[in-house]
Design an enzyme around this catalytic site. Structure first.
Site, PDB file in Angstrom:
ATOM      1  N   ASP A   1      -4.428   9.393   8.692  1.00 31.37           N
ATOM      2  CA  ASP A   1      -3.429   8.395   8.318  1.00 31.37           C
ATOM      3  C   ASP A   1      -3.130   8.540   6.817  1.00 31.37           C
ATOM      4  O   ASP A   1      -2.711   9.609   6.386  1.00 31.37           O
ATOM      5  CB  ASP A   1      -3.930   6.987   8.681  1.00 31.37           C
TER       6      ASP A   1
ATOM      7  N   TYR B   1       2.938   1.121   1.417  1.00 30.47           N
ATOM      8  CA  TYR B   1       4.162   1.582   2.066  1.00 30.47           C
ATOM      9  C   TYR B   1       5.352   1.431   1.122  1.00 30.47           C
ATOM     10  O   TYR B   1       6.219   2.307   1.045  1.00 30.47           O
ATOM     11  CB  TYR B   1       4.418   0.776   3.349  1.00 30.47           C
TER      12      TYR B   1
ATOM     13  N   HIS C   1      -5.327   8.521  17.357  1.00 31.39           N
ATOM     14  CA  HIS C   1      -5.098   8.407  15.924  1.00 31.39           C
ATOM     15  C   HIS C   1      -6.359   7.978  15.174  1.00 31.39           C
ATOM     16  O   HIS C   1      -6.614   8.437  14.065  1.00 31.39           O
ATOM     17  CB  HIS C   1      -3.973   7.402  15.684  1.00 31.39           C
TER      18      HIS C   1
END
Length: 377
Positions: free
Chosen positions: A175, A305, A355
């Site tokens: 990630d 982000y 993931h």
């Protein structure tokens, strides 16, 4: 300077969490609404019942079995877990988590990585593990100023490893870590011996012709990535544009924080596992959510982000550091695309896991890390 640290959530914070969970105002739902509209109400109610029974102190003690420290780098408080190997020739390895992850997701791999002899493996494969909390996540708080993007984190990690006295080390991550770890190799190539990656979520950075003549497996990856881009990126749009606004609901409601994270565990875990707890131990998942809740990091974790959407200095060019990639179901990675930016020396694809590989398939991830770094020691 490193300051010893232990996690100690005050009892009033635990009591407040339980009170908020009991007082949840549940939303109305359409009849028979499934996961396509988000987390189903009835399902979340069952998980909240489990959260009320879950024992945070057990998991707090489990995390505190490992040395932890805080230090200040580039004006920011950095928290880290430092799991030293009993093997004197162990290779230092820095692990980087992502969102919505934390250092807790590494609990299943710390023992096998640091003490392979105790797990029936070759002691020559041992690592000293450093697992920092990404700035604004977990206990690397408060986030004291803007500008903490992937490149700045990589620079902080280089300083952290130097501060720990490690002049030769590996980097691994999924990630966020699948971006930060390669950057660390690019900015500190004289000390990073190799970079190992899993869990990249970005749509393949393709050039014309890259999707021609794909294998059946890569065609399936492309279709899955297209589906995620069409239906599963709303969270990223919100966190990369208005992270403060979305945080009001998440920081005031533990059920809101739980749903926000639980959706990702549903969407990103092994697709053959229908529910998050089919892929990941539910108490382990609740430990991750609890860390976000107790540290009140909904806004500061989402800030990453936002920062990475802003104009920034160019990242260093293609890496010359050996790089290995472990591809699990839900990972869209394609070798012929990634090798433009990375010096790939290892590539492995698995049919089990997802993931959150450190939680879903810790045995596969551990062995892949060992295999990659074995010739680089």
């Amino acid at each position: 300077m490193l300051e010893p640290f232990q996690i100690a959530i005050p009892q009033p914070d635990l009591d407040d969490l339980h009170q908020r969970l009991r007082n949840t105002r549940w939303p109305a739902a359409l009849p028979s609404a499934g996961w396509e509209r988000g987390v189903p109400v009835e399902y979340l109610q069952r998980v909240v019942e489990r959260w009320l029974e879950y024992d945070w102190r057990v998991w707090e003690a489990r995390l505190n079995e490992y040395e932890q420290f805080t230090t200040r780098i580039d004006g920011q408080r950095i928290h880290l877990l430092h799991a030293r190997s009993p093997e004197p020739a162990a290779l230092p390895l820095i692990l980087t988590h992502g969102w919505p992850g934390s250092i807790a997701e590494f609990l299943e791999i710390l023992g096998p990585l640091t003490d392979p002899r105790a797990y029936g493996a070759d002691p020559a494969d041992a690592f000293h593990v450093v697992a920092p909390s990404v700035p604004g996540h977990g206990f690397s708080v408060p986030l004291e100023e803007p500008g903490w993007n992937h490149l700045r984190i990589a620079r902080a990690w280089a300083e952290l490893m130097s501060r720990l006295g490690y002049t030769r080390y590996g980097a691994q991550g999924g990630d966020t870590g699948s971006v930060v770890s390669p950057l660390l190799g690019r900015i500190d190539p004289d000390h990073v011996v190799g970079v190992h990656l899993n869990g990249g979520l970005a749509f393949p950075a393709a050039q014309p012709g890259d999707f021609d003549n794909l294998s059946a497996r890569d065609q399936a990856k492309l279709a899955a990535a297209e589906h995620v881009r069409a239906t599963g990126t709303g969270y990223a749009e919100l966190q990369s544009t208005k992270p403060q606004t979305v945080s009001f609901g998440l920081s005031d409601s533990p059920v809101g924080q739980l749903a926000w994270i639980l959706e990702k565990f549903h969407d990103w875990t092994d697709p053959v596992r229908p529910l998050p707890e089919d892929a990941v131990d539910l108490d382990h998942l609740l430990t991750d959510v609890s860390i976000y809740w107790f540290t009140n990091t909904s806004a500061t974790s989402a800030n990453l982000y936002y920062e990475n959407r802003q104009p920034a200095e160019p990242a260093p060019g293609p890496s010359r550091v050996p790089t290995g990639v472990a591809v699990f179901p839900t990972d869209p990675a394609m070798r012929h695309i990634l090798e433009r930016e990375h010096h790939l020396s290892h590539w492995a694809e698995y049919s089990r896991g997802g993931h959150f590989a450190a939680l879903e398939a810790p045995d596969l991830l551990t062995e892949d890390i060992r295999t990659f770094f074995r010739p680089l020691r």
